[in-house]
Enzyme design. Structure first.
Site, PDB file in Angstrom:
ATOM      1  N   ARG B  37      14.969 -78.926  46.399  1.00 28.18           N
ATOM      2  CA  ARG B  37      13.666 -78.290  46.649  1.00 28.18           C
ATOM      3  C   ARG B  37      13.119 -77.632  45.382  1.00 28.18           C
ATOM      4  O   ARG B  37      11.908 -77.614  45.164  1.00 28.18           O
ATOM      5  CB  ARG B  37      13.734 -77.292  47.822  1.00 28.18           C
ATOM      6  CG  ARG B  37      12.339 -76.755  48.209  1.00 28.18           C
ATOM      7  CD  ARG B  37      12.257 -76.233  49.628  1.00 28.18           C
ATOM      8  NE  ARG B  37      12.331 -77.285  50.611  1.00 28.18           N
ATOM      9  CZ  ARG B  37      11.308 -78.039  51.024  1.00 28.18           C
ATOM     10  NH1 ARG B  37      10.090 -77.833  50.523  1.00 28.18           N
ATOM     11  NH2 ARG B  37      11.464 -78.981  51.920  1.00 28.18           N
ATOM     12  N   HIS B  40      11.659 -80.404  43.513  1.00 26.11           N
ATOM     13  CA  HIS B  40      10.414 -80.789  44.202  1.00 26.11           C
ATOM     14  C   HIS B  40       9.263 -79.861  43.817  1.00 26.11           C
ATOM     15  O   HIS B  40       8.117 -80.289  43.672  1.00 26.11           O
ATOM     16  CB  HIS B  40      10.661 -80.738  45.721  1.00 26.11           C
ATOM     17  CG  HIS B  40       9.486 -81.079  46.566  1.00 26.11           C
ATOM     18  ND1 HIS B  40       8.740 -80.120  47.218  1.00 26.11           N
ATOM     19  CD2 HIS B  40       8.914 -82.266  46.859  1.00 26.11           C
ATOM     20  CE1 HIS B  40       7.760 -80.721  47.878  1.00 26.11           C
ATOM     21  NE2 HIS B  40       7.839 -82.008  47.688  1.00 26.11           N
TER      22      HIS B  40
END
Lengths: 206, 206
Positions: B37, B40
């Site tokens: 994440r 990301h």
């Protein structure tokens, strides 16, 4: 353990000196404060290679800020990071329409993103804005369409969404529009980068 | 110009597939959602090398969230980015004391940073928190001192300030404390990274 002086202003000054030293290259003097502030925000020197400026983008942005332009951003994180007090000093404010009920409702109804509908909402306000896009490639795509249709006339588009799908392509697509832009080519960017670019421009006006 | 499907959920799924492919390495399965994440959020794969986890940091954080822990962060950008709705589902909330008048006043009086005083304010509330530090190295330094003095017992410290002065050193200093941590070693980090780590942990609990 020893830590250097904790005075925030001195820390910022020293940080910019370190960035200057490590950059080891000549940058356009008017673009340099923007590039350095993005590196200050990310500790990522690759932005010196990827940040692209349309002709006189910074000059046009500074003039717009001094004339009281408002900023539209696609994230509340971006809004939180922009120096709203400095902008207010010139008469502008920061808008983020992403959480507005009318935007959410229309996006759902039409099966498009809230970011795209947010750009349409801005277009409907009859005012020229600086757009600071740190999250949604669909905001850039819709902006390009609205610009092509003559329905919106941004004073500047800051195009720095981050991501792996459609992001690099949406930035290239925006750069083909007839609009002043500052874009971080490729995958990198973010709300923090969008806010850093806004703040660099604001601080240049003070 | 062709753009792939605009459905945000599909875009996120495809993004994580691309990250998985390009990572090309084995990560600890419990740490992996956090690392992915952060990548990301930043499109920066260097976090796979720099993110450090104390023993069972993720497991301890998940247990704390499920028990209704609240999060203290040092920036309003971080607060804006954390999924407050998901946290509220477990009974927790997000605090940022940086703009509080009492904090600003005391920082000025004592000549220390508001971030340091914010940590003291958290210590005074008699509650155990997760700390998400995305901006101020002085927050990490003060946290380490408060931990050493037994005045604060964080359930987790997310130590990801970004910067060039005192930042890498403050992270190392925090990692020597007796506290669960997730730290991005070196200069990089930011409010967006702090929020991404919080959100990764929250989504693992859902």
């Amino acid at each position: 353990m020893h830590f250097d002086t904790m005075d925030p202003q001195k820390i910022e000054q020293r940080s910019f000196e370190i960035i200057e030293q490590e950059l080891k290259r000549d940058l356009d003097p008017i673009q340099k404060p923007v590039i350095k502030r993005v590196i200050h925000t990310t500790a990522d020197f690759s932005y010196a290679d990827t940040l692209c400026f349309s002709d006189q983008a910074v000059e046009k942005a500074l003039a717009a800020i001094q004339n009281g332009v408002s900023i539209v951003t696609d994230t509340n994180m971006g809004k939180a990071g922009i120096s709203k007090q400095t902008l207010a000093g010139f008469g502008g404010q920061v808008h983020c329409f992403m959480a507005d009920e009318d935007v959410a409702g229309e996006a759902k109804r039409r099966g498009v993103t809230r970011a795209a509908v947010s750009m349409e909402k801005a277009a409907g306000l009859g005012e020229d804005f600086i757009f600071a896009i740190g999250n949604a490639p669909t905001a850039l795509i819709r902006l390009r369409e609205l610009i092509d249709e003559g329905r919106i006339h941004p004073r500047l588009v800051i195009g720095v969404p981050v991501g792996f799908v459609n992001v690099a392509e949406a930035k290239e697509y925006l750069m083909e529009a007839d609009v002043p832009y500052i874009v971080a080519r490729g995958r990198k960017g973010g709300s923090n980068v969008a806010a850093a670019i806004c703040n660099a421009l604001l601080y240049m006006c003070v």
